[in-house]
Write a protein that holds these residues in place. Structure first.
Motif, PDB file in Angstrom:
ATOM      1  N   CYS A  44      -8.051  -1.139 -10.168  1.00 12.78           N
ATOM      2  CA  CYS A  44      -7.834  -0.376  -8.945  1.00 12.78           C
ATOM      3  C   CYS A  44      -7.196  -1.266  -7.869  1.00 12.78           C
ATOM      4  O   CYS A  44      -6.239  -0.867  -7.204  1.00 12.78           O
ATOM      5  CB  CYS A  44      -9.177   0.170  -8.464  1.00 12.78           C
ATOM      6  N   TRP A  77      -6.911   4.721  -3.682  1.00 12.73           N
ATOM      7  CA  TRP A  77      -6.540   4.444  -5.082  1.00 12.73           C
ATOM      8  C   TRP A  77      -7.790   4.628  -5.939  1.00 12.73           C
ATOM      9  O   TRP A  77      -8.917   4.437  -5.448  1.00 12.73           O
ATOM     10  CB  TRP A  77      -6.023   3.010  -5.229  1.00 12.73           C
ATOM     11  N   GLU A 103       0.994  -2.052  -4.321  1.00 17.36           N
ATOM     12  CA  GLU A 103       1.664  -1.047  -3.496  1.00 17.36           C
ATOM     13  C   GLU A 103       1.735  -1.498  -2.031  1.00 17.36           C
ATOM     14  O   GLU A 103       2.784  -1.437  -1.410  1.00 17.36           O
ATOM     15  CB  GLU A 103       0.863   0.257  -3.599  1.00 17.36           C
ATOM     16  N   ARG A 144      -3.514  -2.127  -8.337  1.00 15.91           N
ATOM     17  CA  ARG A 144      -2.668  -0.965  -7.983  1.00 15.91           C
ATOM     18  C   ARG A 144      -2.488  -0.912  -6.473  1.00 15.91           C
ATOM     19  O   ARG A 144      -1.377  -0.808  -5.967  1.00 15.91           O
ATOM     20  CB  ARG A 144      -3.339   0.338  -8.433  1.00 15.91           C
ATOM     21  N   ALA A 145      -3.616  -0.968  -5.768  1.00 16.76           N
ATOM     22  CA  ALA A 145      -3.578  -0.878  -4.306  1.00 16.76           C
ATOM     23  C   ALA A 145      -2.765  -2.027  -3.716  1.00 16.76           C
ATOM     24  O   ALA A 145      -1.881  -1.815  -2.887  1.00 16.76           O
ATOM     25  CB  ALA A 145      -5.003  -0.908  -3.762  1.00 16.76           C
TER      26      ALA A 145
END
Ligand code: PMV
Length: 316
Positions: A120, A3, A127, A123-124
């Motif tokens: 970041c 990411w 997910e 996001r990671a």
């Protein structure tokens, strides 16, 4: 899996200095910042086997490897650990990061780097855990835990941060300003801002600071709304001097201003008197001087640079 995220730095005109609560960086007073979209940090995360996160330089072809002190790496990874805990995620990451502004430039990178890491990591983690992506306000709040001023980097061009949260300010008519930093010193700061936040509480000027910051904020927002640039310059000058006065009167006292800083500040004042116009001037917890011009003041910026800066100081 990998990411990537980027986030900008910001410069406060009404300063965050002193904390009500240091575990979650609740500010003592409200602050107002302009987002520096050209000065950014980049963070890449790669999921890896094992339990231990590691930091590495994010290499950009043609640029020397980015360096981060052991202490800074530990603080960065501790914020990642906090975010993983928030998502209840146990896996490990390789964290790679860099800034697009030079190392040792004296520009505080904690706001942009913690904002980029938070962006970041959420996001990671969302997910990997299949949870929804937190909205921008929630990301800013999470980022505040790692570095207080980083929460303002989630809003552009202006951010207002109070003890109840941070938001964009849309009533300021200056949305595209021209920012320069005079690099008076390339040296590492002797007193990091985390320590400055604690030491200011020992200054006799700390009492009354909340009211002064509040008054400066109110007057500055009015000056901006009325497009009174000179008034805005005067308020911002008073404001950074107030913060530096607390530094100079703390026990023990400390001072980021050196001879060159003082000479340049005097020159900037003289120019304002001579031409009746000039930049908003401000300083963070360091010796470097930030100049903020309207785009229509480019000639004034070029003149000051030509007359006083070229050959003497690096300007970013
Ligand atoms: O976010 P910190 O802990 O690095 O504090 C930043 C403090 C100042 O840069 C001096 C002022 C500000 O409001 O950004």
């Amino acid at each position: 899996m990998q990411w990537f995220a980027q986030a900008p730095a910001n410069i406060a005109l009404i300063k965050y200095m002193g904390k009500k609560n240091s575990s979650n960086n609740t500010p003592m007073n409200d602050s107002l910042s302009y987002t520096l979209n050209k000065l950014t940090s980049n963070v890449a995360l790669e999921a890896c086997p094992g339990k231990r996160d590691v930091w590495e330089s994010l290499d950009t072809p043609g640029l020397p490897p980015f360096e981060l002190s052991q202490q800074a790496q530990t603080r960065f990874l501790a914020h990642l650990a906090f975010l993983k805990e928030h998502f209840n995620y146990k896996g490990a990451f390789i964290v790679r990061s860099n800034n697009n502004f030079p190392m040792g430039s004296g520009i505080a990178s904690s706001a942009s780097s913690f904002a980029a890491l938070t962006r970041c990591a959420v996001r990671a983690l969302s997910e990997l855990t299949e949870e929804g992506l937190p909205d921008n306000d929630t990301q800013a709040k999470l980022s505040q835990r790692g570095s207080g001023s980083s929460c303002r980097s989630f809003y552009t061009p202006w951010a207002l941060w109070t003890d109840t949260g941070v938001r964009a300010v849309t009533t300021i008519p200056y949305t595209d300003l021209y920012h320069q930093v005079i690099l008076v010193s390339h040296e590492e700061k002797s007193v990091p801002s985390s320590q400055a936040h604690e030491l200011v509480a020992t200054s006799p000027a700390f009492e009354g600071r909340q009211k002064r910051a509040h008054d400066n904020m109110k007057s500055l927002l009015i000056a901006f709304e009325h497009k009174n640039w000179r008034e805005a310059y005067e308020i911002c000058w008073r404001e950074f001097m107030d913060m530096h006065n607390m530094f100079q009167t703390s026990s023990p006292s400390f001072d980021y201003m050196n001879e060159a800083t003082n000479e340049l500040l005097i020159q900037l004042q003289k120019d304002w008197e001579q031409y009746g116009d000039g930049p908003i001037v401000t300083m963070d917890a360091g010796p470097n001087i930030h100049l903020i011009y309207q785009q229509s003041q480019r000639e004034i910026a070029d003149r000051f640079k030509r007359d006083f800066l070229i050959g003497n100081y690096d300007v970013l």
